[in-house]
Design an enzyme around this catalytic site. Structure first.
Site, PDB file in Angstrom:
ATOM      1  N   CYS A   1       0.868  -1.178   0.000  1.00 23.73           N
ATOM      2  CA  CYS A   1       0.000   0.000   0.000  1.00 23.73           C
ATOM      3  C   CYS A   1       0.905   1.228   0.000  1.00 23.73           C
ATOM      4  O   CYS A   1       2.010   1.179  -0.533  1.00 23.73           O
ATOM      5  CB  CYS A   1      -0.950  -0.026   1.198  1.00 23.73           C
ATOM      6  SG  CYS A   1      -0.110  -0.134   2.789  1.00 23.73           S
TER       7      CYS A   1
ATOM      8  N   HIS B   1      10.981 -15.294  32.689  1.00 24.62           N
ATOM      9  CA  HIS B   1       9.782 -16.083  32.349  1.00 24.62           C
ATOM     10  C   HIS B   1      10.107 -16.949  31.137  1.00 24.62           C
ATOM     11  O   HIS B   1      10.149 -16.476  30.005  1.00 24.62           O
ATOM     12  CB  HIS B   1       8.612 -15.141  32.044  1.00 24.62           C
ATOM     13  CG  HIS B   1       7.283 -15.809  31.948  1.00 24.62           C
ATOM     14  ND1 HIS B   1       6.905 -16.584  30.871  1.00 24.62           N
ATOM     15  CD2 HIS B   1       6.231 -15.813  32.805  1.00 24.62           C
ATOM     16  CE1 HIS B   1       5.681 -17.031  31.059  1.00 24.62           C
ATOM     17  NE2 HIS B   1       5.244 -16.575  32.231  1.00 24.62           N
TER      18      HIS B   1
END
Length: 650
Positions: A26, A538
């Site tokens: 685009c 984590h």
């Protein structure tokens, strides 16, 4: 900037031409779909010079390049050469929501079509100015010819959309456009004018004017993609050359006229009715939502959802209020917030980037501003959304409409000139409100100015600052935290940091400190350093669901550890085989207590502490680094984080 080389580099990092199922572009971004998305190296692409950002939303992988995207696109197409049409059956299946699939269809279908309606829209805008200034009259032959040129893109919209839809659904583009030609054939106009009943094999055909329609042709091409596969399967190879296209046309065209077209037209009318109903009951609502939420829609890839409604309104009514008014407010607000950053920041690189991107946004192209400045700084993005919403409210209450399909901004102001002479006045007031509110909000809210590592000064001073350094708890590849597939980490909701794609199976203590949290599922550990730094490690995304399987802990809550002590071991291959990502976010949960958070890389990565001796001479601030010993047995390669504590600086 060599955008041709950039295109080649991007193609290499997405897995080469063999992995590209489809590519479009685009105004500012390349849009990819892949056969195997696991081959795409998104983090490396984002670091390429000339790439503003990378987004994987709305069913597409998008690379934001900016206004020169066509150069990169042409380079990629040249490298790819002639590729067979993408086929949905050959693309590696990935789980996508219905909304994601719908947005992917709309964006891929409309992307090739957008330049045509933007060009036509600008001609309409220029004609409006010429008529307003008296240079032309709307009865002149010149006006008639130019207006016909502008109308052509909207009248033959089904043909243009058929091409984009054929790319998305992997079917023959010429046959798709032929079916669109059937819907627009002059014969139907004469039958419509005569109001005679029409039947196909005894079945009544609902006569409809398909000029400017959107949904009927998209649905038809989708159905045709299955008909083409059927024709391919049943056609003997010796006569396939002429039997296959005949079967496709003779089955698809009657279906389009008798069934699909009327259903698509009904859906078109239903959507238009819904938009008109909302506008009649709360005229301020849609422009306010579009003005405020447009950046969010762009980020998530859902901005395309409104395009079919807007183009239908323009085609049928010659004006639209779904996209244009709200987008005008949003684009101006985005530019204003970015220019406020340019004026307020002391970082020279950010000042230059924000100044350029801000003016580009005011013109109507916001991706450089959004991805390069406001999204990264966060508070300016909030300010831009506030300004866009305020401007959108006025646009809705005043009845502002857009007369041509162009990207709303200062360059497209003529698109708001039309039959209502006050419309352009309302557009200018909308611009003023959005700009002032967004600029003021950015100035008041402020933002975290990036730390300037080398500063100009004329003083002759000497200072010594201690800097706490966190070593890498894992060995592997460093990636930006905002690329992690979990919004809690990627949006820095619990703290700042980075993430690592581990290449080994051990987590080690990054500093001397205490284990304050050890999850029962063993996948996450929280530590506090002796100097007060709180860190969360984590392992993996959603690995809590494994309930400790494939993990083993070597410490417990309350233990004191030294830098390099083993904390957790895990089985990467087994975790990945279960369908979980092993990317490991490393988060500083109390980062706001420190003066700076800097990622530092180099051949020797792991220092217990760095003593920064600063001296200033000749107007330049220098830094000398004096490392201590590397912890014994610690993994080499990776990163370390440098935290400058306010306490240290005192």
């Amino acid at each position: 900037m060599d955008y041709k080389q950039l295109g080649k580099d991007i193609l290499k990092l997405v897995g080469g031409k063999e992995n590209v199922a489809m590519i479009t572009h685009c105004a500012t971004r390349l849009r990819f779909e892949f056969y195997d998305s696991s081959k795409v190296e998104a983090a490396k692409i984002e670091k390429l010079p000339g790439v503003i950002s990378v987004v994987n939303k709305g069913g597409q992988f998008q690379v934001i390049v900016g206004n020169e995207v066509q150069q990169a696109f042409r380079a990629i197409k040249k490298e790819m050469g002639e590729q067979p049409s993408g086929n949905a059956n050959t693309v590696k299946k990935e789980k996508k929501s219905v909304i994601s699939r719908l947005i992917s269809v709309i964006s891929t279908t409309f992307a090739p079509f957008i330049p045509a309606i933007i060009g036509a829209g600008m001609i309409k805008a220029v004609l409006a100015v010429l008529v307003l200034t008296g240079v032309l009259t709307d009865e002149s032959q010149t006006f008639f010819i130019l207006n016909t040129v502008a109308d052509a893109a909207f009248f033959f919209m089904p043909v243009l959309l058929a091409y984009g839809a054929s790319i998305k659904f992997g079917t023959n583009p010429v046959l798709s456009m032929t079916i669109a030609g059937v819907l627009l054939h002059p014969n139907w106009s004469s039958v419509l004018a005569s109001k005679e009943a029409l039947f196909f094999m005894g079945v009544p055909v609902r006569l409809t004017d398909y000029a400017g329609s959107v949904l009927p042709i998209i649905i038809t091409v989708w159905i045709m993609s299955y008909i083409e596969r059927f024709a391919e399967r049943v056609s003997p190879s010796i006569i396939k050359f002429f039997l296959k296209p005949m079967l496709i046309l003779i089955i698809t065209a009657p279906l389009a006229l008798v069934v699909i077209g009327p259903i698509g037209t009904y859906l078109n009318d239903l959507v238009a009715l819904g938009a008109d109903t909302i506008n009649n009951r709360a005229s301020w609502l849609i422009p306010m939502l579009m003005g405020g939420l447009q950046p969010f829609l762009i980020i998530t890839g859902t901005a395309w959802a409104m395009t079919p409604i807007a183009t239908t309104q323009l085609s049928n009514n010659g004006e639209e209020m779904i996209n244009g008014p709200g987008m005008l407010a949003s684009n101006i607000a985005q530019g204003a917030a970015t220019l406020a950053v340019a004026m307020k920041t002391k970082n020279k690189e950010l000042k230059q980037l924000a100044g350029s991107a801000g003016f580009t946004a005011l013109i109507g192209i916001t991706e450089p501003s959004l991805y390069g400045v406001t999204l990264k700084l966060k508070k300016p993005l909030i300010a831009a959304m506030i300004g866009g919403a305020c401007g959108g409210i006025y646009a809705g209450l005043s009845g502002l409409v857009r007369y041509a399909f162009v990207s709303p901004g200062l360059a497209a102001i003529p698109a708001f000139i039309g039959e209502n002479p006050m419309n352009i006045v309302h557009a200018l007031i909308t611009i003023a409100i959005a700009f002032v509110v967004a600029f003021a909000a950015t100035w008041i809210l402020g933002f975290e100015d990036p730390v300037v590592e080398i500063t100009q000064t004329h003083a002759k001073t000497e200072t010594t600052n201690q800097t706490e350094v966190i070593a890498s708890p894992l060995s592997g590849k460093v990636i930006p935290l905002n690329t992690v597939n979990d919004h809690v980490f990627s949006n820095e909701l619990i703290g700042k940091g980075i993430a690592i794609l581990p290449d080994q199976n051990e987590v080690k203590a990054p500093f001397a400190g205490e284990i304050v949290t050890m999850m029962e599922s063993k996948h996450a550990v929280g530590l506090r350093s002796d100097n007060g730094i709180e860190l969360l490690i984590h392992v993996g995304i959603d690995t809590v669901s494994l309930k400790g399987e494939y993990f083993e802990t070597h410490v417990k809550q309350g233990d004191h550890v030294e830098q390099g002590d083993k904390l957790v071991t895990f089985d990467r291959q087994a975790i990945q085989a279960k369908g979980y990502e092993t990317v490991t976010p490393i988060i500083i949960t109390n980062h706001d207590e420190f003066n700076a958070l800097n990622l530092i890389t180099g051949k020797t990565h792991f220092f217990r502490r760095t003593i920064d001796t600063h001296y200033e001479t000749g107007g330049i601030n220098h830094a000398l680094h004096k490392p201590e010993a590397i912890p014994k047995g610690f993994p080499l390669g990776g990163f370390h984080i440098c935290l400058s504590s306010r306490r240290c600086l005192e």
